[in-house]
Design an enzyme around this catalytic site. Structure first.
Site, PDB file in Angstrom:
ATOM      1  N   HIS A 101     -18.173 -23.758 -39.742  1.00 46.34           N
ATOM      2  CA  HIS A 101     -18.611 -22.450 -40.311  1.00 46.34           C
ATOM      3  C   HIS A 101     -18.083 -21.376 -40.034  1.00 46.34           C
ATOM      4  CE1 HIS A 101     -21.460 -25.214 -42.098  1.00 46.34           C
ATOM      5  NE2 HIS A 101     -22.648 -25.016 -41.268  1.00 46.34           N
ATOM      6  N   HIS A 175     -26.474 -20.994 -46.484  1.00 47.31           N
ATOM      7  CA  HIS A 175     -26.818 -21.893 -45.852  1.00 47.31           C
ATOM      8  C   HIS A 175     -28.575 -21.693 -45.571  1.00 47.31           C
ATOM      9  CE1 HIS A 175     -27.071 -24.445 -42.118  1.00 47.31           C
ATOM     10  NE2 HIS A 175     -25.842 -24.831 -42.601  1.00 47.31           N
ATOM     11  N   GLU A 309     -25.581 -27.189 -49.181  1.00 47.54           N
ATOM     12  CA  GLU A 309     -24.405 -26.205 -49.052  1.00 47.54           C
ATOM     13  C   GLU A 309     -23.354 -26.541 -50.268  1.00 47.54           C
ATOM     14  OE1 GLU A 309     -23.533 -26.362 -44.817  1.00 47.54           O
ATOM     15  OE2 GLU A 309     -25.608 -27.308 -44.820  1.00 47.54           O
TER      16      GLU A 309
END
Length: 344
Positions: A101, A175, A309
């Site tokens: 991420h 997220h 996502e």
């Protein structure tokens, strides 16, 4: 329609978008984090449907990425390296040997420049940020704009725009952990989800793509006509086991169908419809969520939320045939995801 602004912590500001239906979306300029989404249930009762911290300061670490913008690359980059244009780039490892991420200093840790706006039938927030060349190891300077727009049809649109000075890799997402029961009254076992996907990306024990696409037919990953999330939680399928008894997989959308994900929770009557021009989506069912964190409506626990996502696939860095995350220099990146809330 209106926008409320409050100063929360240092240079952090919290913006709350409110439409004429009394739907509210609260967004921090830190991390572009969605802290609350207030929507009605089938009886008109307004409740929060995303996980958020009780104390705003807890977002400073936010290792679970609650509500945050993710980038430069959403997902895992194996061994924190990739090759591009005959050069090898090394990124910071923040999950074992791997880069997750955007790394420790990803977009979820950025104070974005924020500008609220209002039109006749929308309210919104425009966030901008520039990521410098070689920042966190990524090539190219990257100028980004993320726009959150709320309309009177209870639709929250997230527009992602970017342009890079060099060929680079890039795929952003949000997220947020959704829980349609309202105020975290129950876990997401009874969330019924429909996904137009024939194949998911197979993962190894470290949640890194193996390079194989798994056909969903006759598996707990077949959401084409809808199924309850609890089926995956209780499943003995090897891929559910790899994900710690749940889902943390990239679903490749069937390109012959509309990219539309539908989520329903019968007790509240709430429905969330997700439309996007992204080629796929990671569905993560909080199988590894830290327990006992102080949240707006209680304490965190496994299976308390589900993330959708929407993004391309970092697997494309190592394997052919996966949705690419290559962003060519001076080529605009324009992606959109729309979250529509209504009742069954």
């Amino acid at each position: 329609m209106n926008i409320k602004t409050s100063k929360e912590l240092g240079d952090w500001k919290l913006f709350t978008l409110i439409n004429n239906q009394n739907m509210e979306v609260s967004i921090l300029n830190f991390g572009g984090i969605i802290t609350r989404i207030i929507v009605p249930d089938k009886h008109g009762k307004l409740e929060n449907v995303v996980i958020g911290y009780r104390d705003i300061k807890d977002y400073q670490s936010n290792s679970n990425y609650f509500g945050a913008l993710i980038g430069r690359v959403a997902g895992r980059i194996a061994n924190s390296t990739f090759n591009l244009n005959d050069a090898t780039y090394t990124l910071a490892a923040n999950e074992g040997a791997h880069h997750l991420h955007g790394g420790k200093n990803g977009f979820h840790q950025v104070v974005w420049k924020a500008e609220p706006f209002e039109t006749d039938d929308t309210v919104g927030l425009t966030l901008t940020h520039t990521s410098q060349d070689k920042e966190d190891g990524y090539p190219g300077k990257l100028d980004m704009t993320v726009t959150y727009t709320l309309n009177n049809n209870n639709q929250l649109t997230v527009d992602y725009q970017a342009i890079a000075t060099e060929n680079t890799v890039f795929t952003m997402t949000n997220h947020s952990y959704f829980n349609l029961s309202g105020n975290l009254k129950s876990m997401v076992h009874q969330h019924h989800v429909t996904i137009p996907s024939n194949h998911v990306v197979e993962l190894n024990e470290q949640l890194i793509p193996t390079g194989k696409k798994m056909n969903v037919l006759n598996t707990p990953f077949d959401f084409r006509t809808g199924r309850y999330l609890m089926e995956g939680f209780k499943s003995n399928h090897p891929q559910n086991k790899v994900a710690r008894n749940g889902y943390d997989h990239y679903f490749i959308f069937d390109q012959t169908k509309k990219a539309e994900v539908i989520v329903q929770e019968e007790a509240s009557g709430r429905r969330l419809t997700i439309n996007t021009n992204q080629p796929g989506m990671v569905m993560y069912t909080s199988n590894m969520l830290d327990e006992g964190l102080p949240l707006n409506e209680g304490s965190s626990k496994r299976y308390l939320g589900v993330c959708f996502e929407t993004q391309a696939s970092p697997a494309s860095l190592e394997h052919d045939g996966f949705p690419s995350i290559l962003l060519e220099k001076h080529q605009p990146y324009t992606k959109q995801t729309i979250f529509t809330f209504d009742t069954i």
